[in-house]
Design a protein around this motif. Structure first.
Motif, PDB file in Angstrom:
ATOM      1  N   ALA A   1       0.823  -1.213   0.000  1.00 54.62           N
ATOM      2  CA  ALA A   1       0.000   0.000   0.000  1.00 54.62           C
ATOM      3  C   ALA A   1       0.854   1.260   0.000  1.00 54.62           C
ATOM      4  N   THR A   2       2.100   1.154   0.450  1.00 51.07           N
ATOM      5  CA  THR A   2       3.006   2.303   0.470  1.00 51.07           C
ATOM      6  C   THR A   2       3.853   2.406  -0.798  1.00 51.07           C
ATOM      7  N   GLY A   3       3.730   1.434  -1.691  1.00 54.56           N
ATOM      8  CA  GLY A   3       4.464   1.480  -2.948  1.00 54.56           C
ATOM      9  C   GLY A   3       5.766   0.711  -2.963  1.00 54.56           C
ATOM     10  N   SER A   4       6.095   0.047  -1.869  1.00 50.17           N
ATOM     11  CA  SER A   4       7.324  -0.754  -1.880  1.00 50.17           C
ATOM     12  C   SER A   4       7.038  -2.137  -2.456  1.00 50.17           C
ATOM     13  N   ILE A   5       8.046  -2.690  -3.103  1.00 47.12           N
ATOM     14  CA  ILE A   5       7.913  -4.022  -3.689  1.00 47.12           C
ATOM     15  C   ILE A   5       8.142  -5.040  -2.587  1.00 47.12           C
ATOM     16  N   GLU A   6       7.133  -5.868  -2.346  1.00 50.22           N
ATOM     17  CA  GLU A   6       7.226  -6.886  -1.302  1.00 50.22           C
ATOM     18  C   GLU A   6       7.874  -8.161  -1.825  1.00 50.22           C
ATOM     19  N   GLY A   7       7.929  -8.304  -3.129  1.00 47.20           N
ATOM     20  CA  GLY A   7       8.516  -9.481  -3.751  1.00 47.20           C
ATOM     21  C   GLY A   7       7.864  -9.726  -5.090  1.00 47.20           C
ATOM     22  N   PHE A   8       8.325 -10.761  -5.779  1.00 53.73           N
ATOM     23  CA  PHE A   8       7.720 -11.103  -7.059  1.00 53.73           C
ATOM     24  C   PHE A   8       7.838 -12.584  -7.323  1.00 53.73           C
ATOM     25  N   VAL A   9       6.973 -13.047  -8.209  1.00 57.76           N
ATOM     26  CA  VAL A   9       6.950 -14.434  -8.658  1.00 57.76           C
ATOM     27  C   VAL A   9       7.132 -14.401 -10.160  1.00 57.76           C
ATOM     28  N   LYS A  10       8.028 -15.225 -10.667  1.00 58.92           N
ATOM     29  CA  LYS A  10       8.297 -15.265 -12.103  1.00 58.92           C
ATOM     30  C   LYS A  10       7.852 -16.600 -12.677  1.00 58.92           C
ATOM     31  N   GLY A  11       7.273 -16.539 -13.876  1.00 61.76           N
ATOM     32  CA  GLY A  11       6.941 -17.755 -14.599  1.00 61.76           C
ATOM     33  C   GLY A  11       5.464 -17.918 -14.870  1.00 61.76           C
TER      34      GLY A  11
END
Length: 176
Positions: free
Chosen positions: A150-160
């Protein structure tokens, strides 16, 4: 057990890497309205950004096919994530201004009724590598689902492409 360990290792790696955020850039939604990415997409809780980062048109189209499958799976009534907002954002590098509308309309048409016009858009950049690098997301030809707080920071990502393991990774990033 092996699945659980691999998911835990991936989550640990993602959590150690992130304290990143996206640079603010102007884009166009599928409905032709301008927006500021990611600022205008932030909500009171985390959102998912289905981010197409590619080095070729063909790869971008392949990623979009995977995102269509992801969208269907995420919005199933049985999905724990069906209430989470998903934005589909394509990053296009170096497109001349006179074809940008046609590109955006073509991308929107492929999604059809699966994605609302206000939940899809395109960022036209001259340096997509720098944009991705600032966010600490590699451009590797894989579809990327980014969890944005909600603050705009990237919490992580999933690829594929969609898989049940990747769905569990996404749920974990969202704290579900």
């Amino acid at each position: 057990m092996r699945k659980i360990i691999s998911i835990a290792v991936c989550m640990l790696a993602c959590s150690m890497v992130f304290a990143a955020s996206f640079s603010s850039v102007e884009g166009k939604l599928f409905n032709d309205k301008s927006f500021i990415f990611p600022d205008d997409l932030l909500e009171e809780r985390s959102v998912i950004i289905a981010l197409t980062l590619s080095s070729s048109r063909k790869n971008g189209e392949e990623q979009q096919k995977h995102f269509i499958e992801w969208q269907k799976k995420l919005k199933e009534t049985s999905s724990k994530l069906n209430s989470i907002t998903v934005y589909h954002i394509s990053v296009i590098d170096g497109a001349p201004f006179f074809v940008r509308g046609a590109i955006r309309n073509g991308i929107a048409k492929e999604y059809g009724d699966l994605v609302k016009e206000t939940q899809g858009g395109v960022l036209y950049l001259s340096k997509s590598e720098r944009f991705a690098s600032d966010a600490r997301i590699p451009i590797d030809g894989e579809p990327t689902l980014v969890v944005l707080s909600a603050t705009g920071s990237i919490e992580g990502f999933v690829k594929g492409a969609y898989s049940s393991d990747r769905m569990l990774q996404l749920q974990s990033l969202l704290g579900m």
